[in-house]
Scaffold this motif. Structure first.
Motif, PDB file in Angstrom:
ATOM      1  N   ASN A   1      10.775   7.038  -2.711  1.00 61.13           N
ATOM      2  CA  ASN A   1      11.205   7.198  -4.102  1.00 61.13           C
ATOM      3  C   ASN A   1      10.295   6.374  -4.998  1.00 61.13           C
ATOM      4  OD1 ASN A   1      13.332   8.832  -3.446  1.00 61.13           O
ATOM      5  ND2 ASN A   1      14.862   7.210  -3.534  1.00 61.13           N
ATOM      6  N   LEU A   2      10.015   6.883  -6.176  1.00 66.23           N
ATOM      7  CA  LEU A   2       9.211   6.142  -7.135  1.00 66.23           C
ATOM      8  C   LEU A   2      10.124   5.250  -7.962  1.00 66.23           C
ATOM      9  CD1 LEU A   2       6.670   8.863  -8.308  1.00 66.23           C
ATOM     10  CD2 LEU A   2       6.274   6.940  -6.779  1.00 66.23           C
ATOM     11  N   SER A   3      10.402   4.081  -7.442  1.00 65.48           N
ATOM     12  CA  SER A   3      11.233   3.115  -8.141  1.00 65.48           C
ATOM     13  C   SER A   3      10.339   1.971  -8.599  1.00 65.48           C
ATOM     14  CB  SER A   3      12.319   2.580  -7.213  1.00 65.48           C
ATOM     15  OG  SER A   3      11.725   1.833  -6.166  1.00 65.48           O
ATOM     16  N   LEU A   4      10.879   1.125  -9.458  1.00 66.37           N
ATOM     17  CA  LEU A   4      10.135  -0.046  -9.915  1.00 66.37           C
ATOM     18  C   LEU A   4       9.682  -0.881  -8.723  1.00 66.37           C
ATOM     19  CD1 LEU A   4       9.148  -2.021 -12.100  1.00 66.37           C
ATOM     20  CD2 LEU A   4      11.434  -3.021 -12.078  1.00 66.37           C
ATOM     21  N   GLN A   5      10.579  -1.118  -7.780  1.00 67.56           N
ATOM     22  CA  GLN A   5      10.258  -1.937  -6.608  1.00 67.56           C
ATOM     23  C   GLN A   5       9.114  -1.316  -5.807  1.00 67.56           C
ATOM     24  OE1 GLN A   5      11.602  -4.912  -5.883  1.00 67.56           O
ATOM     25  NE2 GLN A   5      10.459  -5.176  -4.002  1.00 67.56           N
ATOM     26  N   SER A   6       9.165  -0.012  -5.560  1.00 70.74           N
ATOM     27  CA  SER A   6       8.118   0.616  -4.745  1.00 70.74           C
ATOM     28  C   SER A   6       6.780   0.639  -5.471  1.00 70.74           C
ATOM     29  CB  SER A   6       8.534   2.029  -4.316  1.00 70.74           C
ATOM     30  OG  SER A   6       8.612   2.892  -5.423  1.00 70.74           O
ATOM     31  N   VAL A   7       6.793   0.799  -6.792  1.00 68.84           N
ATOM     32  CA  VAL A   7       5.540   0.790  -7.550  1.00 68.84           C
ATOM     33  C   VAL A   7       4.908  -0.601  -7.504  1.00 68.84           C
ATOM     34  CG1 VAL A   7       4.537   1.004  -9.859  1.00 68.84           C
ATOM     35  CG2 VAL A   7       6.142   2.731  -9.040  1.00 68.84           C
ATOM     36  N   ILE A   8       5.704  -1.645  -7.722  1.00 71.05           N
ATOM     37  CA  ILE A   8       5.179  -3.016  -7.671  1.00 71.05           C
ATOM     38  C   ILE A   8       4.689  -3.338  -6.269  1.00 71.05           C
ATOM     39  CG2 ILE A   8       5.748  -5.469  -7.911  1.00 71.05           C
ATOM     40  CD1 ILE A   8       5.473  -4.108 -10.591  1.00 71.05           C
ATOM     41  N   GLU A   9       5.424  -2.927  -5.247  1.00 72.06           N
ATOM     42  CA  GLU A   9       4.976  -3.151  -3.866  1.00 72.06           C
ATOM     43  C   GLU A   9       3.624  -2.489  -3.626  1.00 72.06           C
ATOM     44  OE1 GLU A   9       8.097  -1.679  -1.347  1.00 72.06           O
ATOM     45  OE2 GLU A   9       9.388  -3.408  -1.758  1.00 72.06           O
ATOM     46  N   THR A  10       3.444  -1.272  -4.127  1.00 71.46           N
ATOM     47  CA  THR A  10       2.179  -0.562  -3.961  1.00 71.46           C
ATOM     48  C   THR A  10       1.056  -1.266  -4.706  1.00 71.46           C
ATOM     49  OG1 THR A  10       3.365   1.525  -3.708  1.00 71.46           O
ATOM     50  CG2 THR A  10       1.026   1.662  -4.261  1.00 71.46           C
ATOM     51  N   VAL A  11       1.319  -1.741  -5.914  1.00 70.53           N
ATOM     52  CA  VAL A  11       0.304  -2.469  -6.689  1.00 70.53           C
ATOM     53  C   VAL A  11      -0.135  -3.709  -5.931  1.00 70.53           C
ATOM     54  CG1 VAL A  11      -0.063  -3.844  -8.788  1.00 70.53           C
ATOM     55  CG2 VAL A  11       0.987  -1.587  -8.954  1.00 70.53           C
ATOM     56  N   VAL A  12       0.815  -4.482  -5.414  1.00 76.79           N
ATOM     57  CA  VAL A  12       0.483  -5.700  -4.669  1.00 76.79           C
ATOM     58  C   VAL A  12      -0.305  -5.347  -3.409  1.00 76.79           C
ATOM     59  CG1 VAL A  12       1.472  -7.633  -3.356  1.00 76.79           C
ATOM     60  CG2 VAL A  12       2.352  -7.079  -5.630  1.00 76.79           C
ATOM     61  N   GLN A  13       0.101  -4.305  -2.683  1.00 73.28           N
ATOM     62  CA  GLN A  13      -0.629  -3.871  -1.484  1.00 73.28           C
ATOM     63  C   GLN A  13      -2.072  -3.506  -1.816  1.00 73.28           C
ATOM     64  OE1 GLN A  13       1.570  -0.569   0.114  1.00 73.28           O
ATOM     65  NE2 GLN A  13       2.519  -1.828   1.696  1.00 73.28           N
ATOM     66  N   GLU A  14      -2.266  -2.760  -2.897  1.00 69.83           N
ATOM     67  CA  GLU A  14      -3.613  -2.327  -3.264  1.00 69.83           C
ATOM     68  C   GLU A  14      -4.487  -3.510  -3.692  1.00 69.83           C
ATOM     69  OE1 GLU A  14      -5.007   0.713  -2.800  1.00 69.83           O
ATOM     70  OE2 GLU A  14      -3.103   1.139  -1.801  1.00 69.83           O
ATOM     71  N   ILE A  15      -3.908  -4.455  -4.413  1.00 74.24           N
ATOM     72  CA  ILE A  15      -4.674  -5.641  -4.809  1.00 74.24           C
ATOM     73  C   ILE A  15      -5.042  -6.445  -3.563  1.00 74.24           C
ATOM     74  CG2 ILE A  15      -4.627  -7.838  -6.057  1.00 74.24           C
ATOM     75  CD1 ILE A  15      -2.849  -6.460  -8.153  1.00 74.24           C
ATOM     76  N   ARG A  16      -4.116  -6.584  -2.616  1.00 76.28           N
ATOM     77  CA  ARG A  16      -4.419  -7.303  -1.364  1.00 76.28           C
ATOM     78  C   ARG A  16      -5.556  -6.616  -0.602  1.00 76.28           C
ATOM     79  NH1 ARG A  16      -0.545 -11.280  -0.099  1.00 76.28           N
ATOM     80  NH2 ARG A  16       1.450 -10.957  -1.105  1.00 76.28           N
ATOM     81  N   LYS A  17      -5.533  -5.285  -0.540  1.00 76.36           N
ATOM     82  CA  LYS A  17      -6.616  -4.544   0.131  1.00 76.36           C
ATOM     83  C   LYS A  17      -7.947  -4.798  -0.561  1.00 76.36           C
ATOM     84  CE  LYS A  17      -3.829  -0.614   1.661  1.00 76.36           C
ATOM     85  NZ  LYS A  17      -3.612   0.831   1.443  1.00 76.36           N
ATOM     86  N   LEU A  18      -7.945  -4.754  -1.879  1.00 72.43           N
ATOM     87  CA  LEU A  18      -9.157  -5.008  -2.648  1.00 72.43           C
ATOM     88  C   LEU A  18      -9.688  -6.404  -2.358  1.00 72.43           C
ATOM     89  CD1 LEU A  18     -11.228  -4.195  -4.837  1.00 72.43           C
ATOM     90  CD2 LEU A  18      -9.600  -5.072  -6.529  1.00 72.43           C
TER      91      LEU A  18
END
Length: 174
Positions: free
Chosen positions: A46-63
Protein backbone atom coordinates in the motif's frame (compact mmCIF):
# COMPACT_ATOMS: atom_id res chain seq x y z
CA UNK A 1 24.15 3.45 -10.08
CA UNK A 2 27.84 3.94 -9.24
CA UNK A 3 28.70 3.67 -12.95
CA UNK A 4 26.10 6.33 -13.80
CA UNK A 5 27.41 8.68 -11.10
CA UNK A 6 31.00 8.11 -12.24
CA UNK A 7 30.09 8.79 -15.88
CA UNK A 8 28.24 12.01 -14.98
CA UNK A 9 31.22 13.06 -12.88
CA UNK A 10 33.58 12.57 -15.83
CA UNK A 11 31.31 14.42 -18.26
CA UNK A 12 30.77 17.45 -16.01
CA UNK A 13 34.08 17.37 -14.19
CA UNK A 14 32.45 17.35 -10.76
CA UNK A 15 31.48 14.65 -8.31
CA UNK A 16 28.50 14.17 -6.02
CA UNK A 17 29.58 14.77 -2.43
CA UNK A 18 26.48 16.40 -0.99
CA UNK A 19 22.76 15.64 -1.16
CA UNK A 20 20.40 18.28 0.15
CA UNK A 21 16.71 17.62 0.65
CA UNK A 22 14.77 20.75 1.45
CA UNK A 23 11.52 20.41 3.41
CA UNK A 24 11.54 16.64 3.80
CA UNK A 25 8.24 16.98 5.65
CA UNK A 26 6.51 19.24 3.11
CA UNK A 27 3.60 16.86 2.54
CA UNK A 28 3.68 15.06 5.89
CA UNK A 29 0.37 16.32 7.27
CA UNK A 30 -1.48 15.93 3.97
CA UNK A 31 -0.10 12.42 3.52
CA UNK A 32 -0.86 11.52 7.10
CA UNK A 33 -4.48 12.59 6.71
CA UNK A 34 -4.85 10.63 3.48
CA UNK A 35 -5.92 7.04 3.25
CA UNK A 36 -3.35 4.60 1.90
CA UNK A 37 -3.83 3.82 -1.78
CA UNK A 38 -4.70 0.17 -2.42
CA UNK A 39 -2.00 -1.87 -4.08
CA UNK A 40 -2.38 -2.74 -7.75
CA UNK A 41 -1.40 -6.33 -7.20
CA UNK A 42 -0.09 -8.80 -4.69
CA UNK A 43 3.51 -7.72 -5.30
CA UNK A 44 3.05 -4.06 -4.29
CA UNK A 45 2.62 -2.59 -0.85
CA UNK A 46 0.00 0.00 0.00
CA UNK A 47 1.18 3.52 -0.69
CA UNK A 48 1.02 4.90 2.82
CA UNK A 49 3.08 7.62 4.45
CA UNK A 50 5.07 4.98 6.34
CA UNK A 51 5.86 2.94 3.21
CA UNK A 52 6.87 6.03 1.21
CA UNK A 53 9.25 7.22 3.97
CA UNK A 54 10.66 3.70 4.32
CA UNK A 55 11.33 3.62 0.57
CA UNK A 56 12.99 7.06 0.65
CA UNK A 57 15.29 5.98 3.49
CA UNK A 58 16.10 2.69 1.69
CA UNK A 59 16.98 4.52 -1.52
CA UNK A 60 19.17 7.06 0.27
CA UNK A 61 20.98 4.20 2.07
CA UNK A 62 21.58 2.46 -1.29
CA UNK A 63 22.93 5.69 -2.75
CA UNK A 64 25.27 6.14 0.21
CA UNK A 65 26.62 2.61 -0.25
CA UNK A 66 27.71 3.32 -3.83
CA UNK A 67 28.57 7.00 -3.38
CA UNK A 68 29.43 8.17 0.16
CA UNK A 69 28.28 11.74 0.69
CA UNK A 70 26.85 14.13 3.23
CA UNK A 71 23.04 14.15 3.33
CA UNK A 72 21.44 17.30 4.71
CA UNK A 73 17.68 17.38 5.09
CA UNK A 74 15.74 20.37 6.34
CA UNK A 75 12.28 20.37 7.81
CA UNK A 76 10.07 22.82 9.58
CA UNK A 77 9.40 22.12 13.23
CA UNK A 78 6.39 22.98 15.26
CA UNK A 79 7.83 24.86 18.20
CA UNK A 80 6.03 25.81 21.34
CA UNK A 81 7.01 28.00 24.24
CA UNK A 82 6.25 27.80 27.91
CA UNK A 83 5.00 24.81 29.86
CA UNK A 84 3.64 21.76 28.10
CA UNK A 85 0.05 20.73 28.57
CA UNK A 86 -0.59 16.96 28.56
CA UNK A 87 0.96 13.78 29.75
CA UNK A 88 4.20 14.73 27.97
CA UNK A 89 4.95 17.46 30.47
CA UNK A 90 8.71 17.85 31.01
CA UNK A 91 10.75 20.38 32.93
CA UNK A 92 13.13 22.06 30.48
CA UNK A 93 16.72 21.63 31.57
CA UNK A 94 19.68 23.84 30.86
CA UNK A 95 20.84 22.94 27.38
CA UNK A 96 18.62 20.28 25.89
CA UNK A 97 17.20 16.92 26.74
CA UNK A 98 15.45 14.33 24.64
CA UNK A 99 13.27 11.83 26.38
CA UNK A 100 12.22 8.46 25.07
CA UNK A 101 9.02 10.02 23.75
CA UNK A 102 10.98 12.08 21.21
CA UNK A 103 10.14 15.33 22.98
CA UNK A 104 13.02 17.79 22.90
CA UNK A 105 13.27 20.82 25.10
CA UNK A 106 15.81 23.60 24.96
CA UNK A 107 16.43 26.70 26.98
CA UNK A 108 17.98 29.79 25.44
CA UNK A 109 17.70 33.52 25.87
CA UNK A 110 15.17 33.13 28.70
CA UNK A 111 12.75 31.21 26.47
CA UNK A 112 11.84 27.57 26.83
CA UNK A 113 11.25 25.87 23.48
CA UNK A 114 10.00 22.38 22.86
CA UNK A 115 9.24 20.32 19.83
CA UNK A 116 8.51 16.73 18.99
CA UNK A 117 9.92 15.10 15.91
CA UNK A 118 6.80 13.95 14.08
CA UNK A 119 8.50 12.17 11.20
CA UNK A 120 8.07 8.36 11.18
CA UNK A 121 10.51 6.34 13.29
CA UNK A 122 12.29 4.94 10.22
CA UNK A 123 13.33 8.51 9.32
CA UNK A 124 14.25 9.37 12.90
CA UNK A 125 16.52 6.31 13.12
CA UNK A 126 18.23 7.37 9.87
CA UNK A 127 19.14 10.79 11.28
CA UNK A 128 22.53 10.84 13.03
CA UNK A 129 22.86 14.57 13.77
CA UNK A 130 20.18 17.16 14.46
CA UNK A 131 20.48 20.92 14.87
CA UNK A 132 17.60 23.06 16.08
CA UNK A 133 17.51 26.52 14.50
CA UNK A 134 15.12 29.24 15.59
CA UNK A 135 14.82 33.01 15.46
CA UNK A 136 14.67 35.16 18.56
CA UNK A 137 12.58 38.25 19.11
CA UNK A 138 15.67 40.38 19.64
CA UNK A 139 17.49 42.30 16.91
CA UNK A 140 21.23 42.76 16.46
CA UNK A 141 22.51 46.16 17.64
CA UNK A 142 19.10 47.86 17.31
CA UNK A 143 18.99 47.07 13.57
CA UNK A 144 16.38 45.04 11.78
CA UNK A 145 18.64 41.97 11.69
CA UNK A 146 17.04 39.20 13.76
CA UNK A 147 19.31 37.05 15.89
CA UNK A 148 19.06 33.31 15.28
CA UNK A 149 20.00 30.47 17.61
CA UNK A 150 21.45 27.09 16.72
CA UNK A 151 21.67 24.22 19.13
CA UNK A 152 22.99 20.70 18.63
CA UNK A 153 20.25 18.36 19.74
CA UNK A 154 21.72 15.09 18.46
CA UNK A 155 24.34 14.59 19.78
CA UNK A 156 23.38 16.79 22.68
CA UNK A 157 25.81 19.65 23.34
CA UNK A 158 25.18 22.09 26.15
CA UNK A 159 25.67 25.38 24.36
CA UNK A 160 23.78 27.61 21.99
CA UNK A 161 25.31 29.59 19.12
CA UNK A 162 23.89 32.97 18.13
CA UNK A 163 24.20 34.31 14.61
CA UNK A 164 22.81 36.84 12.17
CA UNK A 165 22.40 36.60 8.43
CA UNK A 166 23.79 39.40 6.30
CA UNK A 167 24.21 39.79 2.54
CA UNK A 168 27.82 38.66 2.96
CA UNK A 169 26.79 35.48 4.82
CA UNK A 170 26.39 34.19 8.36
CA UNK A 171 28.07 36.12 11.19
CA UNK A 172 28.41 34.68 14.69
CA UNK A 173 27.50 37.07 17.52
CA UNK A 174 28.15 36.96 21.25
Amino acid sequence: MRYHLQKESEVHGVGAHFLMIDSINAFYWVDRASRPLPSAGDHRRNLSLQSVIETVVQEIRKLLQVQPMLVLATKANILGTGPLESSLKRTPLKGSQQGTSGLITSSSASENHFYRDFMPSVWQSFVTHRILLHASDENFQQRSLPIYFSQWVLPSLNFVDKFIVRDAGIVMVT
